[in-house]
Design a protein around this motif. Structure first.
Motif, PDB file in Angstrom:
ATOM      1  N   GLU A  12      29.174  48.536  98.752  1.00  0.00           N
ATOM      2  CA  GLU A  12      27.758  47.970  98.264  1.00  0.00           C
ATOM      3  C   GLU A  12      27.507  47.259  97.349  1.00  0.00           C
ATOM      4  O   GLU A  12      28.241  47.490  96.471  1.00  0.00           O
ATOM      5  CB  GLU A  12      27.106  49.392  98.257  1.00  0.00           C
ATOM      6  N   MET A  13      26.825  46.108  97.673  1.00  0.00           N
ATOM      7  CA  MET A  13      26.226  45.295  96.344  1.00  0.00           C
ATOM      8  C   MET A  13      25.002  45.428  96.276  1.00  0.00           C
ATOM      9  O   MET A  13      23.839  45.311  97.234  1.00  0.00           O
ATOM     10  CB  MET A  13      26.530  43.898  96.769  1.00  0.00           C
ATOM     11  N   ALA A  14      24.496  46.410  95.124  1.00  0.00           N
ATOM     12  CA  ALA A  14      23.185  46.721  94.886  1.00  0.00           C
ATOM     13  C   ALA A  14      22.626  46.053  93.609  1.00  0.00           C
ATOM     14  O   ALA A  14      23.095  45.957  92.471  1.00  0.00           O
ATOM     15  CB  ALA A  14      23.021  48.198  94.428  1.00  0.00           C
ATOM     16  N   THR A  15      21.689  45.188  93.824  1.00  0.00           N
ATOM     17  CA  THR A  15      20.768  44.481  92.859  1.00  0.00           C
ATOM     18  C   THR A  15      20.115  45.405  92.048  1.00  0.00           C
ATOM     19  O   THR A  15      19.611  46.659  92.477  1.00  0.00           O
ATOM     20  CB  THR A  15      19.863  43.299  93.502  1.00  0.00           C
ATOM     21  N   LEU A  16      19.705  45.193  90.823  1.00  0.00           N
ATOM     22  CA  LEU A  16      18.694  46.073  90.246  1.00  0.00           C
ATOM     23  C   LEU A  16      17.398  46.182  90.847  1.00  0.00           C
ATOM     24  O   LEU A  16      16.431  47.068  90.567  1.00  0.00           O
ATOM     25  CB  LEU A  16      18.473  45.280  88.657  1.00  0.00           C
ATOM     26  N   LYS A  17      16.902  44.869  91.677  1.00  0.00           N
ATOM     27  CA  LYS A  17      15.599  45.033  92.421  1.00  0.00           C
ATOM     28  C   LYS A  17      15.618  46.302  93.513  1.00  0.00           C
ATOM     29  O   LYS A  17      14.853  46.785  93.485  1.00  0.00           O
ATOM     30  CB  LYS A  17      15.348  43.721  93.159  1.00  0.00           C
ATOM     31  N   SER A  18      16.987  46.377  93.957  1.00  0.00           N
ATOM     32  CA  SER A  18      16.786  47.420  94.909  1.00  0.00           C
ATOM     33  C   SER A  18      17.197  48.760  94.511  1.00  0.00           C
ATOM     34  O   SER A  18      16.955  50.003  95.006  1.00  0.00           O
ATOM     35  CB  SER A  18      18.096  47.081  96.059  1.00  0.00           C
ATOM     36  N   ARG A  19      18.089  48.654  93.266  1.00  0.00           N
ATOM     37  CA  ARG A  19      18.553  50.110  92.678  1.00  0.00           C
ATOM     38  C   ARG A  19      18.403  50.001  91.216  1.00  0.00           C
ATOM     39  O   ARG A  19      19.436  50.004  90.462  1.00  0.00           O
ATOM     40  CB  ARG A  19      20.150  50.241  93.039  1.00  0.00           C
ATOM     41  N   PRO A  20      17.304  49.967  90.682  1.00  0.00           N
ATOM     42  CA  PRO A  20      16.807  50.149  89.246  1.00  0.00           C
ATOM     43  C   PRO A  20      17.717  51.076  88.713  1.00  0.00           C
ATOM     44  O   PRO A  20      17.822  51.191  87.386  1.00  0.00           O
ATOM     45  CB  PRO A  20      15.491  49.868  89.111  1.00  0.00           C
ATOM     46  N   ASP A  21      17.773  52.362  89.325  1.00  0.00           N
ATOM     47  CA  ASP A  21      18.360  53.603  88.696  1.00  0.00           C
ATOM     48  C   ASP A  21      19.851  53.270  88.274  1.00  0.00           C
ATOM     49  O   ASP A  21      20.228  54.244  87.495  1.00  0.00           O
ATOM     50  CB  ASP A  21      18.164  54.624  89.682  1.00  0.00           C
ATOM     51  N   LEU A  22      20.509  52.299  88.649  1.00  0.00           N
ATOM     52  CA  LEU A  22      21.802  52.316  88.233  1.00  0.00           C
ATOM     53  C   LEU A  22      22.099  51.709  86.891  1.00  0.00           C
ATOM     54  O   LEU A  22      23.613  51.681  86.470  1.00  0.00           O
ATOM     55  CB  LEU A  22      22.689  51.555  89.345  1.00  0.00           C
ATOM     56  N   ILE A  23      21.076  51.050  86.315  1.00  0.00           N
ATOM     57  CA  ILE A  23      21.375  50.231  85.017  1.00  0.00           C
ATOM     58  C   ILE A  23      21.887  51.056  84.034  1.00  0.00           C
ATOM     59  O   ILE A  23      22.687  50.487  83.305  1.00  0.00           O
ATOM     60  CB  ILE A  23      20.120  49.730  84.665  1.00  0.00           C
ATOM     61  N   GLU A  24      21.453  52.274  83.665  1.00  0.00           N
ATOM     62  CA  GLU A  24      22.215  53.407  82.552  1.00  0.00           C
ATOM     63  C   GLU A  24      23.827  53.434  82.751  1.00  0.00           C
ATOM     64  O   GLU A  24      24.430  53.445  82.205  1.00  0.00           O
ATOM     65  CB  GLU A  24      21.323  54.285  82.338  1.00  0.00           C
ATOM     66  N   LEU A  25      23.584  53.865  84.125  1.00  0.00           N
ATOM     67  CA  LEU A  25      25.102  54.557  84.662  1.00  0.00           C
ATOM     68  C   LEU A  25      26.202  53.256  84.546  1.00  0.00           C
ATOM     69  O   LEU A  25      27.273  53.316  83.793  1.00  0.00           O
ATOM     70  CB  LEU A  25      24.902  54.904  85.946  1.00  0.00           C
ATOM     71  N   ALA A  26      25.734  51.914  85.003  1.00  0.00           N
ATOM     72  CA  ALA A  26      26.604  50.782  84.831  1.00  0.00           C
ATOM     73  C   ALA A  26      26.966  50.583  83.444  1.00  0.00           C
ATOM     74  O   ALA A  26      28.042  50.208  82.961  1.00  0.00           O
ATOM     75  CB  ALA A  26      25.940  49.738  85.509  1.00  0.00           C
ATOM     76  N   TRP A  27      25.932  50.582  82.412  1.00  0.00           N
ATOM     77  CA  TRP A  27      26.395  50.215  81.100  1.00  0.00           C
ATOM     78  C   TRP A  27      27.079  51.261  80.316  1.00  0.00           C
ATOM     79  O   TRP A  27      27.956  50.945  79.486  1.00  0.00           O
ATOM     80  CB  TRP A  27      24.974  50.114  80.501  1.00  0.00           C
ATOM     81  N   GLN A  59      20.625  40.355  89.186  1.00  0.00           N
ATOM     82  CA  GLN A  59      21.472  41.131  88.443  1.00  0.00           C
ATOM     83  C   GLN A  59      22.168  42.414  89.481  1.00  0.00           C
ATOM     84  O   GLN A  59      21.268  42.937  90.367  1.00  0.00           O
ATOM     85  CB  GLN A  59      20.813  42.079  87.446  1.00  0.00           C
ATOM     86  N   PHE A  60      23.154  42.578  89.538  1.00  0.00           N
ATOM     87  CA  PHE A  60      23.785  43.641  90.631  1.00  0.00           C
ATOM     88  C   PHE A  60      24.976  44.414  90.156  1.00  0.00           C
ATOM     89  O   PHE A  60      25.758  43.874  89.061  1.00  0.00           O
ATOM     90  CB  PHE A  60      23.995  42.787  91.880  1.00  0.00           C
ATOM     91  N   HIS A  61      25.345  45.205  91.154  1.00  0.00           N
ATOM     92  CA  HIS A  61      26.430  46.144  90.433  1.00  0.00           C
ATOM     93  C   HIS A  61      27.325  46.301  92.096  1.00  0.00           C
ATOM     94  O   HIS A  61      26.553  46.386  93.125  1.00  0.00           O
ATOM     95  CB  HIS A  61      26.057  47.421  90.246  1.00  0.00           C
ATOM     96  N   LEU A  62      28.546  46.520  91.848  1.00  0.00           N
ATOM     97  CA  LEU A  62      29.141  46.525  93.043  1.00  0.00           C
ATOM     98  C   LEU A  62      29.645  48.037  93.008  1.00  0.00           C
ATOM     99  O   LEU A  62      30.019  48.616  92.021  1.00  0.00           O
ATOM    100  CB  LEU A  62      30.498  45.751  93.225  1.00  0.00           C
ATOM    101  N   LEU A  63      29.431  48.768  94.109  1.00  0.00           N
ATOM    102  CA  LEU A  63      29.558  50.436  94.241  1.00  0.00           C
ATOM    103  C   LEU A  63      30.854  50.771  95.246  1.00  0.00           C
ATOM    104  O   LEU A  63      31.147  50.048  96.190  1.00  0.00           O
ATOM    105  CB  LEU A  63      28.262  50.810  94.771  1.00  0.00           C
ATOM    106  N   GLY A  64      31.603  51.570  94.680  1.00  0.00           N
ATOM    107  CA  GLY A  64      32.373  52.128  95.686  1.00  0.00           C
ATOM    108  C   GLY A  64      31.914  52.882  96.618  1.00  0.00           C
ATOM    109  O   GLY A  64      30.733  53.250  96.624  1.00  0.00           O
ATOM    110  N   ALA A  65      32.942  53.545  97.343  1.00  0.00           N
ATOM    111  CA  ALA A  65      32.377  54.498  98.691  1.00  0.00           C
ATOM    112  C   ALA A  65      31.571  55.935  98.191  1.00  0.00           C
ATOM    113  O   ALA A  65      31.034  56.348  98.805  1.00  0.00           O
ATOM    114  CB  ALA A  65      33.484  54.815  99.592  1.00  0.00           C
ATOM    115  N   GLY A  66      32.017  56.109  97.071  1.00  0.00           N
ATOM    116  CA  GLY A  66      31.246  57.677  96.516  1.00  0.00           C
ATOM    117  C   GLY A  66      30.261  57.249  95.422  1.00  0.00           C
ATOM    118  O   GLY A  66      29.638  57.967  94.914  1.00  0.00           O
TER     119      GLY A  66
END
Length: 250
Positions: A12-27, A59-66
């Motif tokens: 999955e490609m998740a933007t911060l607009k769709s998944r703002p909850d990922l920002i802390e984990l990603a950093w 701004q986005f994150h690439l996510l694995g299957a898990g």
């Protein structure tokens, strides 16, 4: 599952607009891939927090299957007339222009960070391709990048203008990160000698680098792409990181 390389895949490609909850984990998972001093830019730090709040769709994150973080990417739309003369003054100028001027027609890459556990598997090229796809999705015909050459730290005394022209015997660019961009179709536009400015106290620089700077002068430090100018009388260390502007036509 999307596959864009021999080993690199993401779910999955998740933007911060769709998944703002990922920002802390990603950093958390990528912070140690970036030199500490790079978190303290004079201009960059004035604008950086606004990316998530005001430009979350870029701004986005690439996510694995898990759901694990495979890549963190930051970018900003800006106005560029397509000429070398109109390029921003490095990454500082790019983020400043992106927020202070309107009529954006180009996407500018600011950062791609890959967690250590998935490095050397082609994920940086995948993240770059995802950023280009994001630019096309928003109607941009160009992606530009103030590329931070990944092995320039081994040659801190070589001017960036010369380093940017180095090529391997096979004709490809010498620098690995620049080579990833070139393989994706990018061309080198120009070297930027003062792309990211960082000014701090001598004690801050000593903490960030693990070195001591006993007297005024120019110093090399681990990870630095150029030298650090130390002024003991003013208690100031000044560093300008060089980058290389590269252009992807989309």
């Amino acid at each position: 599952m999307t596959c864009l390389g021999e080993d690199a895949t993401f779910a999955e490609m998740a933007t911060l607009k769709s998944r703002p909850d990922l920002i802390e984990l990603a950093w958390e998972q990528t912070r140690d891939t970036i030199p500490e001093y790079n978190y303290h830019g004079d201009v960059l730090n004035k604008y950086w927090p606004r990316l998530a709040d005001e430009r979350p769709e870029y701004q986005f994150h690439l996510l694995g299957a898990g759901g694990e973080i495979l890549a963190l990417a930051r970018s900003i739309p800006l106005r560029w007339d397509g000429t070398v003369a109109d390029l921003p003054k490095g990454i500082d100028g790019a983020i400043e222009r992106g927020f202070d001027e309107g009529d954006a027609n180009t996407l500018c890459a600011l950062l791609i960070a890959i967690p250590h556990v998935v490095q050397r598997k082609g994920m940086s090229a995948v993240a770059l391709a995802a950023m280009a796809a994001l630019a096309r999705r928003h109607g941009f015909a160009s992606l530009i990048a103030p590329v931070r050459p990944s092995t320039k730290e081994r040659y801190p005394l070589v001017p960036i203008e010369r380093y940017a022209t180095w090529r391997r015997p096979d004709g490809s660019l010498f620098d690995p990160w620049m080579r990833v961009h070139e393989r994706a179709g990018a061309s080198v536009l120009k070297a930027e000698t003062r792309s990211l400015g960082i000014t701090a106290s001598v004690s801050d620089w000593e903490e960030w680098t693990g070195l001591e700077f006993p007297e005024t002068g120019q110093y090399w430090f681990p990870g630095g792409l150029a030298t650090l100018a130390v002024d003991r009388a003013k208690d100031r260390g000044s560093y300008f990181e060089p980058n290389v502007w590269m252009h992807h036509r989309l």
